[in-house]
Motif scaffolding. Structure first.
Motif, PDB file in Angstrom:
ATOM      1  N   ALA A  97       0.855  -1.198   0.000  1.00  0.00           N
ATOM      2  CA  ALA A  97       0.000   0.000   0.000  1.00  0.00           C
ATOM      3  C   ALA A  97       0.888   1.244   0.000  1.00  0.00           C
ATOM      4  N   ARG A  98       0.334   2.378  -0.412  1.00  0.00           N
ATOM      5  CA  ARG A  98       1.078   3.647  -0.421  1.00  0.00           C
ATOM      6  C   ARG A  98       2.380   3.551  -1.217  1.00  0.00           C
ATOM      7  N   THR A 145      -1.184   4.344  -6.748  1.00  0.00           N
ATOM      8  CA  THR A 145      -1.025   3.387  -5.652  1.00  0.00           C
ATOM      9  C   THR A 145      -2.158   2.353  -5.740  1.00  0.00           C
ATOM     10  N   ALA A 147      -4.594   1.691  -3.841  1.00  0.00           N
ATOM     11  CA  ALA A 147      -5.906   2.248  -3.491  1.00  0.00           C
ATOM     12  C   ALA A 147      -6.516   3.056  -4.644  1.00  0.00           C
ATOM     13  N   GLN A 154      -5.224  -3.858  -9.974  1.00  0.00           N
ATOM     14  CA  GLN A 154      -4.246  -4.288  -8.952  1.00  0.00           C
ATOM     15  C   GLN A 154      -3.696  -5.675  -9.276  1.00  0.00           C
TER      16      GLN A 154
END
Ligand SMILES: Nc1ncnc2c1ncn2[C@@H]1O[C@H](COP(=O)(O)OP(=O)(O)O)[C@@H](O)[C@H]1O
Ligand SMILES: [Mg+2]
Length: 231
Positions: A97-98, A145, A147, A154
């Motif tokens: 994540a991030r 990213t 999200a 993804q």
């Protein structure tokens, strides 16, 4: 022959408690094949995938990957095979994540210790990751990213990451298990296209719809191969 197993077996426990999770499985998979491993829960699919992926070793029998005997390898050799030879794709994507798509894809290159892709500098790793993201149709999503991406996107990032070390095969465990039917098709069509471009693909799934994309469906029951179907 890319994959050759001969009477590959894995047991858990001993005595009355013994479980034959994999029971004398002899199977050959050629390069450029697209194989679906199917079967009910508990039939041995994950056990087989763990052995093929060099995440675990057999109790008896042999497994040769690209002519190399996996069953005699030590932990370091297994880790090297995992990182350089096999591209893993999981149900839950397992992206950081991030962290941008391109950095997620480039990450395995940082850990490559041997082979032609070891010791690339930062810019070379990024350039290589961008090529892979373009290959999976995400050339316009380098800085996004997880999200900021759909589930299907993804999983395509995860597939680009699986490809980044130029593996011999893609090993995907329920790659569409966390996706809706529309994005599942997107991911399965990508795997099909990669296979048409020469990549060997092995998908472990309980879904017959997913398995229908493969060239061969291999059915496990009680740790044994009970059916091989050519699509
Ligand atoms: N770590 C373990 N310890 C004991 N039994 C296990 C272990 N892993 C799997 N098994 C058993 O081995 C059999 C095959 O399991 P698994 O390969 O996970 O099947 P599948 O992925 O097809 O659901 C099952 O009976 C399961 O309970
Ligand atoms: Mg399983």
């Amino acid at each position: 022959m890319l994959i050759h197993t001969d009477n590959l077996s894995k047991t858990y426990g001993t005595g009355d408690q013994i479980v034959h999770a994999l029971d004398h499985v002899s199977l050959d998979i050629d390069t450029q094949d697209f194989v679906a491993i199917v079967g009910a829960s508990g039939s041995g699919k994950s056990t087989f995938m763990n052995l093929i992926g060099c995440l675990d070793q057999a109790t008896s029998g042999s497994y040769y990957l690209a002519g190399e005997n996996v069953e005699v390898m030590d932990a370091d050799a297994l880790a090297d095979v995992r990182s350089r030879r096999i591209g893993f794709v999981f149900q839950q994507f397992n992206l950081l994540a991030r962290t941008s798509a391109v950095d997620n894809v480039a990450l395995p290159l940082l850990y490559a210790r041997n082979g032609p892709l070891a010791h690339l500098d930062h810019q070379a790793r990024i350039d290589h990751a961008k090529v892979r993201l373009e290959q999976v149709g995400l050339g316009k999503r380098f800085t996004h990213t997880p999200a900021e991406l759909s589930g299907g996107q993804q999983q395509r990032v995860a597939i680009a990451r699986a490809l980044v070390n130029d593996p011999l095969l893609i090993l995907a465990d329920e790659p569409t298990g966390a996706l809706d039917s529309k994005t599942s098709v997107e991911v399965l069509e990508l795997l099909t296209r990669l296979n048409q471009q020469g990549m060997t693909v092995i998908v472990v799934t309980h879904s017959l719809e997913v398995a229908a994309y493969a060239k061969r469906e291999i059915t496990f029951r009680d740790g044994q191969i009970v059916d091989v179907r050519v699509n």
